[in-house]
Write an enzyme that holds these catalytic residues in place. Sequence first.
Site, short mmCIF file in Angstrom:
data_model
loop_
_atom_site.label_atom_id
_atom_site.label_comp_id
_atom_site.label_asym_id
_atom_site.label_seq_id
_atom_site.Cartn_x
_atom_site.Cartn_y
_atom_site.Cartn_z
N GLY A 90 18.32 25.76 39.30
CA GLY A 90 19.08 24.57 38.47
C GLY A 90 18.51 23.80 37.33
N CYS A 103 45.53 44.83 39.62
CA CYS A 103 45.58 45.56 38.42
C CYS A 103 46.29 46.24 38.19
CB CYS A 103 44.06 46.11 38.57
SG CYS A 103 43.04 47.17 37.30
N CYS A 145 44.01 50.43 38.65
CA CYS A 145 43.20 50.64 39.64
C CYS A 145 44.08 49.59 40.85
CB CYS A 145 42.28 50.31 39.79
SG CYS A 145 41.51 48.72 40.09
N CYS A 189 41.71 44.92 35.90
CA CYS A 189 40.14 44.62 35.39
C CYS A 189 39.36 44.14 34.40
CB CYS A 189 39.28 45.79 36.15
SG CYS A 189 40.62 46.05 38.42
N CYS A 230 36.94 48.68 37.89
CA CYS A 230 38.22 49.86 37.40
C CYS A 230 37.44 50.75 37.45
CB CYS A 230 39.06 48.81 36.41
SG CYS A 230 40.87 49.41 36.18
#
Lengths: 263, 294
Positions: B37, B246, B249, B271, B277
């Site tokens: 980080g 979605c 899908c 998606c 997808c």
Amino acid sequence: MTEQENLQTPLLSAQSVTKTYGPHLGCSDISFDLYPGEVIGIVGESGSGKTTLLNCLAGRLTPDTGAIFYTDRLGSALNVHTVSEPQRRMLMRTDWAFVHQHARDGLRMTVSAGGNVGERLMAGGARHYGNIREQALDWLEKTEVDTSRIDDRPDTFSGGMQQRLQIARNLVTGPRLVFMDEPTGGLDVSVQARLLDLLRGLVAEMGLSAIIVTHDLAVARLLSHRLMVMRRGQVVETGLTDQVLDDPQDAYTQLLVSSVLHP
Amino acid sequence: MTTETQDEGLEYNFAYLDEQTKRMIRRALLKAVAVPGYQVPFAGREMPMPYGWGTGGIQVTASILESEDVLKVIDQGADDTTNAVSIRKFFQRVAGIATTEKTEEATLIQTRHRIPETPLSEGQILVYQVPIPEPLRFLEPRETETRKMHALEEYGLMHVKLYEDIARHGHIATTYAYPVKVNDRYIMDPSPTPKFDNPKMNRCAALQLFGAGREKRIYAVPPYTDVVSLDFEDHPFEIQGWDQPCSICGDSTSFLDEVIMDDQGTRMFVCSDTDHCASRQAQGYQGPGQEAAE
Ligand SMILES: Nc1ncnc2c1ncn2[C@@H]1O[C@H](COP(=O)(O)OP(=O)(O)O)[C@@H](O)[C@H]1O
Ligand SMILES: [Mg+2]
Ligand SMILES: [Zn+2]
């Protein structure tokens, strides 16, 4: 530490503090003790070294020589300028508060009033939004800032309101020692009077220890128990506020007092 | 950036960057992995494309790429945007490596916004293109001060930002670049990833590397590192959700983009991860949009 000892141990102790700016003298060889619950006023004309001294005391300027000791909550005396930087910064955002003459130096102008007051709480680990907001509202009320303005940015506030907000932001975490540099400077007389009343009330209510720099003897008389009169970087007279103002011993203090009484 | 190989006569070092630059960037990467980080400055190189194209991520990828790597590049979750296609072609040309659109086949994935929906696995590396690496910048413009705040773990300001969000919008309205605390120490900006993906960063099996080209910073999250999104007790962190699955899908757990389908302005939600997808469609899943079309 017992109450008795507590009153005998200074909260802040300045020992021969000297600060120069190259060839220019800032302040010279200044020593004094501030005891818990005490308010000391530093007065003197413009350029006499008041701000320099205050910044040294508050750890914002490093003196050339001399030392400043602060007694923490555990009773240990910390050398303000030789403790580690993390420790000094920790003191500044927990035990101490600093009220600047210009509110914009002490506020975040792009953050709402509530966020300004809440910052020290969050810095100290507060993580409950509702509680933070409640405390912010409480402090806006205490400092007579219209609570409906809590979500407004301070750059939409009047000068007096900004200064009261700065005070709220500083006092919200219950600091043990407050430094103020000309807290009423630059404000209209009527606005000054209201701010002074407010400060006097808070100081008494919270039993604050404070060091207040002002060139205004009326402010000093209202707020401080003891006075230090500065001239050309040196302290020329100290004493209880009423004594110094009503019966000044030093020639310069006499001049200062008389010029106020007979402008 | 040209993707035509008119310059076949030119000799590139493998993956474009010279070995000395790669070594310098790898040293920065090692430091970044060692201090999760923490933003490590590095002497970034000019790349043959403008900053907005992800030069930070590209330099990181170029420094760690090996000839047997299989590279996937995504932009807003899609493998087929101009930016993703250009970067993929760039590395094909300068490193001759294999590329893929399949998340599970990739050894190295460079991304601009999204983390793939398919969980990443050990051995994979995710490289982020970062525009603004400093999470404290918005309230504290001074670099000297933000460095000090990181060094001393003075992170109160981050919560002031979230406080402001709630005060203004009634909830934490930050949806992208949502700040996280890495390994219980450094606050990090996952910019410009949507907060939907923040939980995927937490204890991720893959190595995550971040490159900011313009600001010349590199940071990292090693595998299985704690990544916690900042929040308030009474306003806990939440990811985005959608009212519908979605359209193509039928997935109701993936990140959806609103797209305009035709000249009539018909909208639907699909998606954002095109590979995810497509895989679901190949497995026979259908969304409400497909059923209607039949
Ligand atoms: N940053 C600085 N650089 C040089 N001289 C300074 C600086 N700050 C203050 N001084 C000088 O130090 C003296 C004391 O200033 P200051 O502490 O600001 O006085 P006061 O607050 O009483 O008006 C003045 O002569 C002033 O010009
Ligand atoms: Mg001054
Ligand atoms: Zn889909």
